[in-house]
Scaffold this motif. Sequence first.
Motif, mmCIF file in Angstrom:
data_model
loop_
_atom_site.group_PDB
_atom_site.id
_atom_site.type_symbol
_atom_site.label_atom_id
_atom_site.label_comp_id
_atom_site.label_asym_id
_atom_site.label_seq_id
_atom_site.Cartn_x
_atom_site.Cartn_y
_atom_site.Cartn_z
ATOM 1 N N ASN A 186 15.683 23.130 19.331
ATOM 2 C CA ASN A 186 15.316 21.717 19.233
ATOM 3 C C ASN A 186 15.681 20.917 20.482
ATOM 4 O O ASN A 186 14.934 20.022 20.896
ATOM 5 N N ILE A 187 16.819 21.235 21.089
ATOM 6 C CA ILE A 187 17.248 20.430 22.239
ATOM 7 C C ILE A 187 16.399 20.723 23.472
ATOM 8 O O ILE A 187 16.302 19.883 24.376
ATOM 9 N N GLN A 188 15.750 21.863 23.504
ATOM 10 C CA GLN A 188 14.951 22.223 24.675
ATOM 11 C C GLN A 188 13.818 21.229 24.940
ATOM 12 O O GLN A 188 13.515 20.932 26.096
ATOM 13 N N THR A 189 13.202 20.713 23.904
ATOM 14 C CA THR A 189 12.092 19.770 24.097
ATOM 15 C C THR A 189 12.471 18.328 23.770
ATOM 16 O O THR A 189 11.693 17.415 24.031
ATOM 17 N N PHE A 190 13.646 18.122 23.226
ATOM 18 C CA PHE A 190 14.055 16.789 22.788
ATOM 19 C C PHE A 190 13.871 15.712 23.858
ATOM 20 O O PHE A 190 13.260 14.664 23.590
ATOM 21 N N PRO A 191 14.331 15.908 25.101
ATOM 22 C CA PRO A 191 14.182 14.840 26.100
ATOM 23 C C PRO A 191 12.733 14.528 26.475
ATOM 24 O O PRO A 191 12.469 13.480 27.065
ATOM 25 N N ASN A 192 11.813 15.391 26.111
ATOM 26 C CA ASN A 192 10.400 15.173 26.442
ATOM 27 C C ASN A 192 9.734 14.129 25.547
ATOM 28 O O ASN A 192 8.577 13.780 25.774
ATOM 29 N N HIS A 193 10.428 13.645 24.548
ATOM 30 C CA HIS A 193 9.819 12.759 23.548
ATOM 31 C C HIS A 193 10.316 11.318 23.670
ATOM 32 O O HIS A 193 10.468 10.615 22.672
ATOM 33 N N PHE A 194 10.548 10.893 24.905
ATOM 34 C CA PHE A 194 11.007 9.532 25.160
ATOM 35 C C PHE A 194 10.126 8.853 26.210
ATOM 36 O O PHE A 194 10.604 8.377 27.229
ATOM 37 N N PRO A 195 8.816 8.785 25.944
ATOM 38 C CA PRO A 195 7.951 8.122 26.920
ATOM 39 C C PRO A 195 8.220 6.618 26.949
ATOM 40 O O PRO A 195 8.765 6.050 25.986
ATOM 41 N N GLU A 196 7.870 5.995 28.055
ATOM 42 C CA GLU A 196 7.989 4.537 28.156
ATOM 43 C C GLU A 196 7.271 3.906 26.963
ATOM 44 O O GLU A 196 6.214 4.373 26.558
ATOM 45 N N GLY A 197 7.860 2.870 26.405
ATOM 46 C CA GLY A 197 7.240 2.162 25.298
ATOM 47 C C GLY A 197 7.576 2.712 23.924
ATOM 48 O O GLY A 197 7.152 2.155 22.920
ATOM 49 N N SER A 198 8.345 3.792 23.867
ATOM 50 C CA SER A 198 8.679 4.355 22.548
ATOM 51 C C SER A 198 10.049 3.860 22.082
ATOM 52 O O SER A 198 10.833 4.593 21.503
ATOM 53 N N THR A 199 10.289 2.580 22.340
ATOM 54 C CA THR A 199 11.560 1.976 21.948
ATOM 55 C C THR A 199 11.423 1.109 20.707
ATOM 56 O O THR A 199 12.421 0.711 20.125
ATOM 57 N N GLU A 200 10.212 0.806 20.329
ATOM 58 C CA GLU A 200 9.971 -0.081 19.191
ATOM 59 C C GLU A 200 9.894 0.737 17.908
ATOM 60 O O GLU A 200 9.450 1.879 17.909
#
Length: 148
Positions: free
Chosen positions: A70-84
């Motif tokens: 799970n941690i291998q791809t975890f950082p890939n799921h924080f695109p700009e604008g995904s804070t809301e």
Amino acid sequence: MTFRAISTLATVVMLSFGGAALAVDDPIKTRQDLMKGIGDSMKALGQMAKGEIEYDAAKAQAAVETIHTNIQTFPNHFPEGSTEGKTEAGPKIWTDMEGFETIANNLEMASADAIPAVGQDLDSLRGALGAIGKSCKECHEGYRVKKD
């Protein structure tokens, strides 16, 4: 193969890809699902380490493998604008992505090192949890905002 069979197969394939695309299009849900797997795994490992549940080599190894995967791809799921929306991702992730990725990489390495160890015995499990827990703590303290 008949035209109808080809058409049906093409429809099934398109729907399958469409469903996959929907999951990919929701980075908050994707990262929450990944983190839930990590959290559930850490809970089971912690309970074994504390003697709250019986040590099970196969379950311990599966839990660490889940963390590692799970941690291998975890950082890939924080695109700009995904804070809301309903998310505990702190704003520091987007201002210090390199630091965030470093901690995720540390967890990936710690979990990789732990995979063979946790299946040996309870003491090996306990020894492996230190490095894993350290990475979890660093990330939660620096990059997470707990929401009520």
